[in-house]
Each structure stands twice: as C-alpha cells, then as structure tokens.
Motif scaffolding. Structure first.
Motif, PDB file in Angstrom:
ATOM      1  N   ARG A  27       0.875  -1.165   0.000  1.00  0.00           N
ATOM      2  CA  ARG A  27       0.000   0.000   0.000  1.00  0.00           C
ATOM      3  C   ARG A  27       0.916   1.220   0.000  1.00  0.00           C
ATOM      4  NH1 ARG A  27      -5.060  -1.335   0.115  1.00  0.00           N
ATOM      5  NH2 ARG A  27      -5.607   0.875   0.186  1.00  0.00           N
ATOM      6  N   VAL A  28       0.792   2.049  -1.017  1.00  0.00           N
ATOM      7  CA  VAL A  28       1.811   3.058  -1.298  1.00  0.00           C
ATOM      8  C   VAL A  28       1.243   4.469  -1.146  1.00  0.00           C
ATOM      9  CG1 VAL A  28       3.536   3.848  -2.965  1.00  0.00           C
ATOM     10  CG2 VAL A  28       2.788   1.442  -2.985  1.00  0.00           C
ATOM     11  N   THR A  29       2.002   5.306  -0.453  1.00  0.00           N
ATOM     12  CA  THR A  29       1.796   6.745  -0.509  1.00  0.00           C
ATOM     13  C   THR A  29       2.882   7.299  -1.414  1.00  0.00           C
ATOM     14  OG1 THR A  29       0.856   6.841   1.729  1.00  0.00           O
ATOM     15  CG2 THR A  29       1.724   8.897   0.809  1.00  0.00           C
ATOM     16  N   ALA A  30       2.480   7.901  -2.524  1.00  0.00           N
ATOM     17  CA  ALA A  30       3.434   8.365  -3.535  1.00  0.00           C
ATOM     18  C   ALA A  30       3.345   9.879  -3.635  1.00  0.00           C
ATOM     19  CB  ALA A  30       3.141   7.720  -4.888  1.00  0.00           C
ATOM     20  N   VAL A  31       4.493  10.535  -3.546  1.00  0.00           N
ATOM     21  CA  VAL A  31       4.551  11.986  -3.370  1.00  0.00           C
ATOM     22  C   VAL A  31       5.386  12.623  -4.471  1.00  0.00           C
ATOM     23  CG1 VAL A  31       5.317  13.824  -1.822  1.00  0.00           C
ATOM     24  CG2 VAL A  31       4.354  11.720  -0.875  1.00  0.00           C
ATOM     25  N   ASP A  32       4.896  13.736  -4.993  1.00  0.00           N
ATOM     26  CA  ASP A  32       5.698  14.528  -5.920  1.00  0.00           C
ATOM     27  C   ASP A  32       5.236  15.973  -5.835  1.00  0.00           C
ATOM     28  OD1 ASP A  32       7.742  13.609  -8.275  1.00  0.00           O
ATOM     29  OD2 ASP A  32       6.775  15.501  -8.784  1.00  0.00           O
ATOM     30  N   VAL A  33       6.111  16.886  -6.251  1.00  0.00           N
ATOM     31  CA  VAL A  33       5.761  18.309  -6.253  1.00  0.00           C
ATOM     32  C   VAL A  33       4.938  18.683  -7.483  1.00  0.00           C
ATOM     33  CG1 VAL A  33       7.819  19.130  -7.477  1.00  0.00           C
ATOM     34  CG2 VAL A  33       6.714  20.618  -5.781  1.00  0.00           C
ATOM     35  N   SER A  34       4.969  17.849  -8.517  1.00  0.00           N
ATOM     36  CA  SER A  34       4.314  18.172  -9.783  1.00  0.00           C
ATOM     37  C   SER A  34       2.937  17.538  -9.884  1.00  0.00           C
ATOM     38  CB  SER A  34       5.175  17.688 -10.962  1.00  0.00           C
ATOM     39  OG  SER A  34       4.449  17.797 -12.169  1.00  0.00           O
ATOM     40  N   GLY A  35       1.916  18.378  -9.986  1.00  0.00           N
ATOM     41  CA  GLY A  35       0.578  17.865 -10.215  1.00  0.00           C
ATOM     42  C   GLY A  35       0.440  17.199 -11.567  1.00  0.00           C
ATOM     43  N   VAL A  36       1.182  17.685 -12.563  1.00  0.00           N
ATOM     44  CA  VAL A  36       1.163  17.063 -13.893  1.00  0.00           C
ATOM     45  C   VAL A  36       1.669  15.627 -13.812  1.00  0.00           C
ATOM     46  CG1 VAL A  36       2.108  17.163 -16.239  1.00  0.00           C
ATOM     47  CG2 VAL A  36       1.429  19.277 -15.069  1.00  0.00           C
ATOM     48  N   ALA A  37       2.771  15.426 -13.107  1.00  0.00           N
ATOM     49  CA  ALA A  37       3.318  14.076 -12.954  1.00  0.00           C
ATOM     50  C   ALA A  37       2.353  13.177 -12.197  1.00  0.00           C
ATOM     51  CB  ALA A  37       4.659  14.139 -12.232  1.00  0.00           C
ATOM     52  N   LEU A  38       1.738  13.694 -11.152  1.00  0.00           N
ATOM     53  CA  LEU A  38       0.831  12.888 -10.342  1.00  0.00           C
ATOM     54  C   LEU A  38      -0.408  12.468 -11.134  1.00  0.00           C
ATOM     55  CD1 LEU A  38       1.118  14.829  -6.975  1.00  0.00           C
ATOM     56  CD2 LEU A  38       1.954  12.517  -7.426  1.00  0.00           C
ATOM     57  N   GLU A  39      -0.948  13.355 -11.950  1.00  0.00           N
ATOM     58  CA  GLU A  39      -2.094  12.989 -12.785  1.00  0.00           C
ATOM     59  C   GLU A  39      -1.707  11.879 -13.767  1.00  0.00           C
ATOM     60  OE1 GLU A  39      -3.599  16.465 -14.693  1.00  0.00           O
ATOM     61  OE2 GLU A  39      -4.128  17.468 -12.809  1.00  0.00           O
ATOM     62  N   ARG A  40      -0.532  12.000 -14.338  1.00  0.00           N
ATOM     63  CA  ARG A  40      -0.048  10.983 -15.281  1.00  0.00           C
ATOM     64  C   ARG A  40       0.153   9.655 -14.546  1.00  0.00           C
ATOM     65  NH1 ARG A  40       4.765  13.266 -18.667  1.00  0.00           N
ATOM     66  NH2 ARG A  40       3.044  14.630 -19.301  1.00  0.00           N
ATOM     67  N   ALA A  41       0.728   9.723 -13.348  1.00  0.00           N
ATOM     68  CA  ALA A  41       0.970   8.506 -12.570  1.00  0.00           C
ATOM     69  C   ALA A  41      -0.341   7.829 -12.183  1.00  0.00           C
ATOM     70  CB  ALA A  41       1.766   8.866 -11.311  1.00  0.00           C
ATOM     71  N   ALA A  42      -1.341   8.616 -11.790  1.00  0.00           N
ATOM     72  CA  ALA A  42      -2.634   8.045 -11.407  1.00  0.00           C
ATOM     73  C   ALA A  42      -3.288   7.332 -12.586  1.00  0.00           C
ATOM     74  CB  ALA A  42      -3.544   9.143 -10.868  1.00  0.00           C
ATOM     75  N   ARG A  43      -3.159   7.893 -13.781  1.00  0.00           N
ATOM     76  CA  ARG A  43      -3.706   7.215 -14.963  1.00  0.00           C
ATOM     77  C   ARG A  43      -2.996   5.891 -15.199  1.00  0.00           C
ATOM     78  NH1 ARG A  43      -3.513  12.498 -17.193  1.00  0.00           N
ATOM     79  NH2 ARG A  43      -1.672  11.960 -18.447  1.00  0.00           N
ATOM     80  N   GLN A  44      -1.675   5.895 -15.060  1.00  0.00           N
ATOM     81  CA  GLN A  44      -0.904   4.659 -15.248  1.00  0.00           C
ATOM     82  C   GLN A  44      -1.312   3.603 -14.215  1.00  0.00           C
ATOM     83  OE1 GLN A  44       1.238   4.092 -17.723  1.00  0.00           O
ATOM     84  NE2 GLN A  44       1.425   6.157 -18.553  1.00  0.00           N
ATOM     85  N   ALA A  45      -1.537   4.046 -12.975  1.00  0.00           N
ATOM     86  CA  ALA A  45      -1.927   3.111 -11.917  1.00  0.00           C
ATOM     87  C   ALA A  45      -3.290   2.497 -12.221  1.00  0.00           C
ATOM     88  CB  ALA A  45      -1.942   3.819 -10.570  1.00  0.00           C
ATOM     89  N   ALA A  46      -4.210   3.321 -12.725  1.00  0.00           N
ATOM     90  CA  ALA A  46      -5.533   2.806 -13.074  1.00  0.00           C
ATOM     91  C   ALA A  46      -5.428   1.773 -14.191  1.00  0.00           C
ATOM     92  CB  ALA A  46      -6.448   3.962 -13.489  1.00  0.00           C
ATOM     93  N   GLU A  47      -4.590   2.062 -15.182  1.00  0.00           N
ATOM     94  CA  GLU A  47      -4.408   1.114 -16.285  1.00  0.00           C
ATOM     95  C   GLU A  47      -3.783  -0.185 -15.806  1.00  0.00           C
ATOM     96  OE1 GLU A  47      -2.130   3.131 -19.236  1.00  0.00           O
ATOM     97  OE2 GLU A  47      -3.671   4.647 -19.634  1.00  0.00           O
ATOM     98  N   ALA A  48      -2.948  -0.094 -14.755  1.00  0.00           N
ATOM     99  CA  ALA A  48      -2.301  -1.293 -14.209  1.00  0.00           C
ATOM    100  C   ALA A  48      -3.191  -2.023 -13.209  1.00  0.00           C
ATOM    101  CB  ALA A  48      -0.985  -0.905 -13.538  1.00  0.00           C
TER     102      ALA A  48
END
Length: 211
Positions: free
Chosen positions: A62-83
């Motif tokens: 169970r992961v808490t994933a942190v970044d300063v970039s909202g652009v990166a986080l939105e992209r990461a969330a999409r990738q996580a959903a696809e996975a």
C-alpha cells in the motif's frame, strides 16, 4: 529556482513538455533491494510518473506516492488505473522542503531526489524520510554519483553525495539503525541520442531496529 519559478512550476513545465519523461520501468535499485521484503506500507518520495509506486502496488504494497508536480501525479494516477492498482496508491502533492506526508512506513524510498532548483533542502528531506520509517522498516535512498556521461556539466551547483556522505548526513542515532548496503552500483541507461551507456549511481539501505 529557474527564472523565479517555484518548484511546482519548474517540474510541471518539465513534465508538461513531453508525454513521458522517464522510462516507465521501476528503478533498478528498488527492484534489487525490495523484491525480498514482505509487503506493507510504503512511501515513495519524488515519485514522478509513478513507475516505482505502481511496481510496489502490483506486489501487494500500500503506497503513498509523493511529488511536487501535479502534472506528474495525474499521469501517474492514470498509469496506476491502467495497471489495476489505483486503489493501492495514495497520490499526494508535496513540496517536500515545505510539507511532508504523515504516518509511519515499512519502506521509505527516495530515488534520484536531485533537483536543479536552488535551495531544495535534500538533507532535511532525507532526515524526515528516516523519521517516517517504522520500527523494523527500511529506508532506501539511491542517487547519482556524478553527471550523465553525455552531459558532463549536468547538475551544475547540485551536490551529488556518495552513499557514505548520505549516511553521515542522515545523522542516525547510534545503535538504532542497521546499515544493509552503502555502495556504488552501475546500471545501463539510454542516452538522448539513443546510445546505451553505463551510469554509476549509489545506494544506501538502512533498517530501523526494533519491531
């Protein structure tokens, strides 16, 4: 900062400039050092486009994933959903020099937490990372040992400490931590011109005693 940009603005511009900045593969040191750990709660600092967090989630963390970039986080969330692991990752935006996620974690991972912005308090952030490790948990830090071979002047003004220097900077209480790995390692990386080159990085892996 670059031209007065905030950290968020700088990294949003960096991620917004292309569809993908990183390879999409988990970091070599993470795979090597974490594959034999029992899944628990993980904190991924500077998660970028989410490859490490998704790899961990796929293995039951169970992961808490942190970044300063909202652009990166939105992209990461999409990738996580696809996975298929959207429910296993909590994406949080933090400028880690200003705010830090709450909680204790069985694994705290910080890979290549370097930034060209002036004044990022890397040592302070990594000490906070150590404080977030639960008893019996692991802190894993990987960093560049030098600039990339194709850009010897890369990271101007950015300190790239050795693994031993990172350990010293953490100021860990004596007798409360076990050093599991503190060394340089080599990995292959594709340069911008397509050449495959050898990159030297360093890794520090320590375990908080107890638990």
């Amino acid at each position: 900062m670059h031209d007065g940009m905030s950290a968020e603005e700088f990294w949003d511009a960096r991620y917004g400039g292309s569809e993908r900045v990183w390879s999409g593969d988990p970091n070599v040191a993470l795979v090597r050092e974490v594959s034999d750990l029992a899944p628990g709660r993980a904190l991924d600092l500077g998660c970028g486009e989410g490859a490490d967090a998704i790899w961990l989630a796929l293995r039951g963390w169970r992961v808490t994933a942190v970044d300063v970039s909202g652009v990166a986080l939105e992209r990461a969330a999409r990738q996580a959903a696809e996975a298929g692991v959207a429910g296993r990752v909590d994406w949080q935006r933090h400028d880690l020099g200003v705010s830090f996620p709450e909680g204790e974690f069985d694994l705290v991972s910080a890979h290549f937490l370097h930034s060209p912005e002036e004044g990022m308090p890397r040592e302070k952030i990594l000490r906070a990372a150590a404080s977030a490790v639960a008893p019996g948990g692991v802190l894993l830090i990987a960093g560049h040992a030098g600039p990339p071979p194709w850009d010897p002047d890369g990271y101007p003004g950015v300190r790239l400490p050795t693994a031993r220097e990172v350990l010293e900077d953490l100021e860990l209480p004596q007798g409360r931590w076990e050093v599991l790995r503190c060394e340089e390692y080599e990995r292959m990386q594709t340069a911008p011109d397509g050449r495959v080159v050898t990159r030297t990085d360093n890794v520090l892996k320590v375990r908080r005693l107890g638990g």
